[in-house]
Design an enzyme around this catalytic site. Sequence first.
Site, mmCIF file in Angstrom:
data_model
loop_
_atom_site.group_PDB
_atom_site.id
_atom_site.type_symbol
_atom_site.label_atom_id
_atom_site.label_comp_id
_atom_site.label_asym_id
_atom_site.label_seq_id
_atom_site.Cartn_x
_atom_site.Cartn_y
_atom_site.Cartn_z
ATOM 1 N N SER A 167 0.855 -1.189 0.000
ATOM 2 C CA SER A 167 0.000 0.000 0.000
ATOM 3 C C SER A 167 0.892 1.240 0.000
ATOM 4 O O SER A 167 1.651 1.443 -0.941
ATOM 5 C CB SER A 167 -0.942 -0.029 1.212
ATOM 6 N N THR A 168 0.850 2.028 1.044
ATOM 7 C CA THR A 168 1.625 3.271 1.098
ATOM 8 C C THR A 168 3.116 2.993 0.940
ATOM 9 O O THR A 168 3.680 2.177 1.653
ATOM 10 C CB THR A 168 1.395 3.990 2.442
ATOM 11 N N HIS A 194 -2.610 -0.990 -3.333
ATOM 12 C CA HIS A 194 -3.681 -0.032 -3.069
ATOM 13 C C HIS A 194 -3.329 1.274 -3.770
ATOM 14 O O HIS A 194 -2.251 1.833 -3.565
ATOM 15 C CB HIS A 194 -3.820 0.218 -1.563
ATOM 16 N N MET A 284 0.101 1.032 4.999
ATOM 17 C CA MET A 284 -0.649 1.389 6.196
ATOM 18 C C MET A 284 -1.774 0.380 6.421
ATOM 19 O O MET A 284 -2.363 -0.123 5.470
ATOM 20 C CB MET A 284 -1.214 2.798 6.024
ATOM 21 N N ASP A 287 -4.082 -4.941 5.740
ATOM 22 C CA ASP A 287 -4.553 -5.770 4.637
ATOM 23 C C ASP A 287 -3.500 -6.819 4.280
ATOM 24 O O ASP A 287 -2.303 -6.535 4.245
ATOM 25 C CB ASP A 287 -4.853 -4.913 3.407
#
Length: 346
Positions: A167-168, A194, A284, A287
């Site tokens: 993600s991030t 993401h 972050m 998930d």
Amino acid sequence: MIRVLVVDDSATARALLVEVLRADPEIQVVGEAKDGLEGVELTQKLKPDLVTMDVRMPRLDGFAATKEIMISTPTPIVIVTASLETREVEVAMQALRAGALVAVRKPSGPGSPTFEEDARKLVATVKTMAQVKVVRQWRPAARPDPAARRAVPRALARKPVVAIATSTGGPGALQRVLSQLPGDFPAPILVVQHNTPGFMTGLVSWLDGGCDLVVKVAEQGEALQPHTVYLAPDERHLGITGLSTVLLSDAPPVGGFRPAGTFLFESVARAVGPAVVAVILTGMGEDGVAGLRAVRLAGGQTIAQDEESSVVWGMPGVAVAAGLADLVLPLEAIPARLISRMKDSE
């Protein structure tokens, strides 16, 4: 109070961004820069909590400015772009590779039907990302010789599968991992990243141009091939079938995400069992963590990125705390481990 520096070469766009941000009582705009060079200088002078960064600017674009800030004055940076054209998104992805945290759409004006949603997303992103402890960046190492690029695919025949969730900070982490894998890497690689909707085409183009593998958006029903990286499309879960073909799903979000790392990991665990290597990178939240449990139960291997090399040690950190990571590795060590794992399975 979150202190924000706004960097944009358009006076109109700067004024709009400042208005949107100042409307939130928890945000203070402490400075405005009209190009990337001034953005670097004001970041060093004002020490803001976060920088919003445009993509195309004179003197120094968003990528170059981000790179300099992350080397000289590490600061959370949110890329804000008005265009989703491939070239614009590629520059935004370069900025993420250089250390920016996330890219979002620039609000197009109060008359736009998407203005309220874009403004809300921008404010929420700024408030979230301002809390992230960023990692200082260094001058990039030279890329390996791409002479072996695009080897001819061959049938998979239930060979190992690599599944990655991030993600991030993910675009930069993915680029570093994929760029160190050889063009004849013998397994398909499935990726859930993401992302803000609309950025996937540019992300794929950027990743494809920076490694010796074939990088593409996954298509329903296509046969998985070695040497190929499949990214989940916007708003669809990614998995595989028992026949080693791509499975795309409109099933409800898992833990608030679609695509979700947990959906991917559970799918590959069911399909190939001990032949899967599941990798959870910077991001972050949590998930993918529940999906790692399915991989472990199926006999597959799980790898988590370590804290020091992660932009945000959320997803991998939760995996480690839950005891679901077989290996905890710095980002630069993950490609070598994947290569070694493929040799072990031959």
